[in-house]
Motif scaffolding. Structure first.
Motif, short mmCIF file in Angstrom:
data_model
loop_
_atom_site.label_atom_id
_atom_site.label_comp_id
_atom_site.label_asym_id
_atom_site.label_seq_id
_atom_site.Cartn_x
_atom_site.Cartn_y
_atom_site.Cartn_z
N LEU A 43 0.84 -1.21 0.00
CA LEU A 43 0.00 0.00 0.00
C LEU A 43 0.87 1.26 0.00
N ILE A 44 1.86 1.29 0.88
CA ILE A 44 2.74 2.46 0.99
C ILE A 44 3.49 2.70 -0.32
N ASP A 45 4.04 1.64 -0.90
CA ASP A 45 4.82 1.78 -2.14
C ASP A 45 3.97 2.28 -3.29
N VAL A 46 2.79 1.68 -3.46
CA VAL A 46 1.92 2.09 -4.57
C VAL A 46 1.45 3.52 -4.38
N TYR A 47 1.06 3.87 -3.14
CA TYR A 47 0.63 5.23 -2.87
C TYR A 47 1.75 6.23 -3.19
N HIS A 48 2.98 5.92 -2.78
CA HIS A 48 4.10 6.82 -3.07
C HIS A 48 4.25 7.07 -4.56
N GLN A 49 4.19 6.00 -5.33
CA GLN A 49 4.35 6.13 -6.78
C GLN A 49 3.24 6.99 -7.38
N VAL A 50 2.01 6.70 -6.99
CA VAL A 50 0.85 7.43 -7.52
C VAL A 50 0.90 8.89 -7.06
N ASN A 51 1.12 9.11 -5.78
CA ASN A 51 1.11 10.45 -5.23
C ASN A 51 2.21 11.33 -5.83
N SER A 52 3.41 10.77 -5.99
CA SER A 52 4.52 11.54 -6.57
C SER A 52 4.19 11.99 -7.99
N LYS A 53 3.59 11.08 -8.76
CA LYS A 53 3.23 11.43 -10.13
C LYS A 53 2.14 12.51 -10.15
N GLN A 54 1.18 12.40 -9.25
CA GLN A 54 0.09 13.38 -9.22
C GLN A 54 0.60 14.77 -8.82
N TRP A 55 1.52 14.82 -7.85
CA TRP A 55 2.09 16.12 -7.45
C TRP A 55 2.90 16.73 -8.59
N SER A 56 3.60 15.88 -9.34
CA SER A 56 4.35 16.37 -10.50
C SER A 56 3.40 16.97 -11.54
N LEU A 57 2.30 16.27 -11.80
CA LEU A 57 1.30 16.79 -12.75
C LEU A 57 0.67 18.08 -12.24
N TYR A 58 0.43 18.13 -10.93
CA TYR A 58 -0.16 19.33 -10.32
C TYR A 58 0.78 20.52 -10.44
N SER A 59 2.07 20.29 -10.22
CA SER A 59 3.04 21.38 -10.31
C SER A 59 3.15 21.92 -11.73
N GLN A 60 2.80 21.06 -12.71
CA GLN A 60 2.81 21.48 -14.12
C GLN A 60 1.43 21.97 -14.58
N ALA A 61 0.49 22.09 -13.62
CA ALA A 61 -0.88 22.53 -13.91
C ALA A 61 -1.60 21.59 -14.87
N LYS A 62 -1.24 20.29 -14.82
CA LYS A 62 -1.90 19.30 -15.68
C LYS A 62 -3.06 18.60 -14.98
N VAL A 63 -3.12 18.71 -13.67
CA VAL A 63 -4.31 18.30 -12.93
C VAL A 63 -4.63 19.41 -11.93
N THR A 64 -5.89 19.49 -11.53
CA THR A 64 -6.27 20.48 -10.53
C THR A 64 -6.00 19.91 -9.14
N ARG A 65 -6.09 20.77 -8.17
CA ARG A 65 -5.91 20.35 -6.78
C ARG A 65 -6.94 19.27 -6.40
N ASP A 66 -8.21 19.47 -6.80
CA ASP A 66 -9.26 18.49 -6.49
C ASP A 66 -8.98 17.15 -7.17
N GLU A 67 -8.48 17.22 -8.40
CA GLU A 67 -8.15 15.98 -9.12
C GLU A 67 -7.00 15.26 -8.43
N LEU A 68 -6.01 16.01 -7.96
CA LEU A 68 -4.89 15.41 -7.24
C LEU A 68 -5.41 14.66 -6.00
N GLN A 69 -6.24 15.34 -5.22
CA GLN A 69 -6.75 14.74 -3.99
C GLN A 69 -7.57 13.47 -4.28
#
Length: 230
Positions: A43-69
């Motif tokens: 669970l921890i490993d998969v969450y880390h991978q998913v979360n890191s990618k989502q924050w990267s997309l968020y920092s590039q404005a490719k997903v919204t904050r709500d989408e990230l969450q």
């Protein structure tokens, strides 16, 4: 170099975000029968991978904050082959659990307050604004820091130069008089040095070519205190 203002990153520089995150996810794992056939570390490993990618997309404005969450738990559940429709209750429980595990990193509190006696300090952090504000309150950072900058409230995330420009204005000194203490190579070291700040990189990373990008590299807060003579 004579520094006139010291900025600190928050997560994994002053506060132990990684440990709090892992402990929060372990609480999630225990709380929900959904995970009975999933290992805690999986669970921890998969969450880390998913979360890191989502924050990267968020920092590039490719997903919204709500989408990230939403995405970070919905996609974690999907990746684990579990009922992804439960992303919201899992996410809400995680945020409550995460807050129960906040603590200073080893040596960070002593260094922070020691430096505070000699220099004006500020905090510059990425992260969800309401979560970071709760951390500022919980660790009395509003009262101790002269500037508290959450990049989400500026409108862009580190390493975007606008964040560093805004933080420089809040500090009231020129950018070459600021030392920024942070753990992230991309957000803190590259973001800070490219803007013209001095950067002290808090890391266990042994890559010498990356070390050259920072003005100072340390793995123990005693070394930072020695640098600043506090």
């Amino acid at each position: 170099m004579s520094y006139q203002f010291i900025y600190f990153d928050l997560d994994d520089t002053l506060l132990d975000h990684k440990s709090a995150e892992a402990a929060g996810l372990k609480d999630v794992h225990r709380h929900f029968g959904l995970f009975e056939n999933t290992g805690t570390e999986e669970l921890i490993d998969v969450y880390h991978q998913v979360n890191s990618k989502q924050w990267s997309l968020y920092s590039q404005a490719k997903v919204t904050r709500d989408e990230l969450q939403r995405n970070r738990f919905e996609l974690t559940l999907k990746e684990l082959g579990l009922d992804k429709s439960r992303y919201e209750e899992v996410g809400n429980f995680y945020m409550q659990a995460y807050r129960n595990h906040w603590q200073w990193l080893d040596g960070a509190k002593e260094a922070y307050y020691g430096i505070l006696e000699k220099y004006p300090v500020g905090i510059l952090t990425n992260g969800f604004a309401e979560t970071q504000r709760k951390k500022f309150e919980a660790f009395d950072l509003y009262n101790s820091a002269q500037a508290t900058v959450i990049s989400e409230e500026v409108g862009v995330l580190k390493p975007h130069p606008d964040v560093f420009e805004y933080a420089t204005e809040q500090a009231g000194v020129s950018k070459d008089e600021i030392l920024y203490v942070g753990d992230s190579f991309s957000s803190d070291v590259e973001g800070g040095t490219q803007f013209g700040w001095n950067v002290a990189w808090f890391t266990q990373n042994g890559e010498a070519d990356k070390h050259q990008k920072a003005d100072f590299v340390f793995a123990d807060f005693i070394d930072l205190k020695n640098l600043l003579k506090v």
